[in-house]
Design an enzyme around this catalytic site. Structure first.
Site, PDB file in Angstrom:
ATOM      1  N   SER A 150      31.090  54.926  32.324  1.00  0.00           N
ATOM      2  CA  SER A 150      30.387  55.935  33.125  1.00  0.00           C
ATOM      3  C   SER A 150      28.902  55.780  32.877  1.00  0.00           C
ATOM      4  O   SER A 150      28.491  55.275  31.818  1.00  0.00           O
ATOM      5  CB  SER A 150      30.838  57.343  32.716  1.00  0.00           C
ATOM      6  OG  SER A 150      29.989  58.335  33.270  1.00  0.00           O
ATOM      7  N   TYR A 166      32.463  63.403  25.912  1.00  0.00           N
ATOM      8  CA  TYR A 166      32.665  62.445  26.995  1.00  0.00           C
ATOM      9  C   TYR A 166      31.601  61.350  26.958  1.00  0.00           C
ATOM     10  O   TYR A 166      31.910  60.160  27.035  1.00  0.00           O
ATOM     11  CB  TYR A 166      32.624  63.183  28.332  1.00  0.00           C
ATOM     12  CG  TYR A 166      32.841  62.294  29.536  1.00  0.00           C
ATOM     13  CD1 TYR A 166      34.124  61.869  29.881  1.00  0.00           C
ATOM     14  CD2 TYR A 166      31.765  61.868  30.315  1.00  0.00           C
ATOM     15  CE1 TYR A 166      34.329  61.054  30.980  1.00  0.00           C
ATOM     16  CE2 TYR A 166      31.962  61.050  31.418  1.00  0.00           C
ATOM     17  CZ  TYR A 166      33.246  60.645  31.751  1.00  0.00           C
ATOM     18  OH  TYR A 166      33.441  59.828  32.835  1.00  0.00           O
TER      19      TYR A 166
END
Length: 263
Positions: A150, A166
């Protein structure tokens, strides 16, 4: 004889396992591989969603199957890998995509939530890669591993996005990609990562609603969020012989957001 570009991208006869493949980015990646000719195994936790996704791929002429598994659980990871190998015989392409996010201020972030994110987003990638490589790719001296990271791996977040676990997990995925590429290059296994920006999905729904799709899109030089096609090209490159000399790399597919942010 030098192959044509179309021949280099052709995945006919190849097999692929895609985790988190029942919807969202995982399904888009599975579609890309199937459209290029690969036989695709989808995996996620919910059988109903997998069955629907498999039917969608089959309706498009793609050879697809599915196995329900929780990639945060070691026993289920091994069962998934073994059953995929039993049905397919081998795995040429592994897409590690299953993931989870958790939002909480760092000072109040629950330890159990931190562990949940790390178990799926990092440990799960490692265990499945290890098992598939050990029981298929290494012996065949061929493999393509694609890790979905990401742009959250590239730095911090805008104010209000409290996703420290995350972000940390996706940063780990990038170095996992580099380290594994160095170790397994000798076996002709390439390991690369995709860093998506904001794509509408179930995982990002809360963030998009809280921060506003138009506002997030306005931060991208291209002025939009990702769509249902934007990951296909890079996935096909990494998975095919067109990308056979690329390993240990990552590329952001984010409309330029990470460039503005200095990533």
């Amino acid at each position: 004889m030098t192959r044509t570009l179309q021949q280099l991208f052709d995945l006919t006869g190849r097999t692929a396992l895609v985790t988190g493949g029942s919807r969202g980015l995982g399904l888009q990646l599975a579609q890309a591989l199937g459209e290029a000719g690969a036989r695709v195994m989808l995996s996620a936790r919910k059988a109903g969603e997998l069955e629907a996704a498999s039917s969608l791929l089959k309706a498009a002429g793609i050879k697809a199957d599915w196995i329900a598994a929780d990639c945060a659980q070691e026993c289920e990871i091994h069962a998934l890998a073994n059953e995929t190998l039993r049905r397919f015989g081998h795995v040429d392409i592994l897409v590690n995509n299953a993931g989870v996010a958790w939002s909480a201020p760092a000072e109040d972030h629950p330890v159990e939530a931190w562990d949940k994110v790390m178990n799926l987003n990092v440990r799960g990638y490692f265990l499945l890669s290890q098992h598939i490589a050990k029981h298929s790719m290494i012996a065949r001296n061929h493999g393509r591993i694609i890790n979905v990271a990401s742009i959250a791996a590239l730095g911090g977040n805008p104010r209000g996005m409290n996703t420290i676990a995350y972000n940390t997990s996706k940063g780990a995925v990038l170095n996992f990609t580099r380290a594994l590429a160095c170790e397994w290059g000798v076996y002709n296994i390439t390991v690369n990562a995709i860093c998506p920006g904001f794509f509408p999905s179930r995982m990002t729904m809360g963030t998009l609603q809280a921060m506003g799709e138009e506002r997030l899109a306005s931060h991208a030089p291209l002025g939009r969020l990702g769509d249902d096609e934007d990951l296909k090209g890079l996935c096909a490159l990494y998975a095919s012989d067109a990308g056979k000399h690329i390993t240990g790399q990552w590329l952001a597919v984010d409309g330029g957001v990470s460039v503005v942010a200095g990533g």
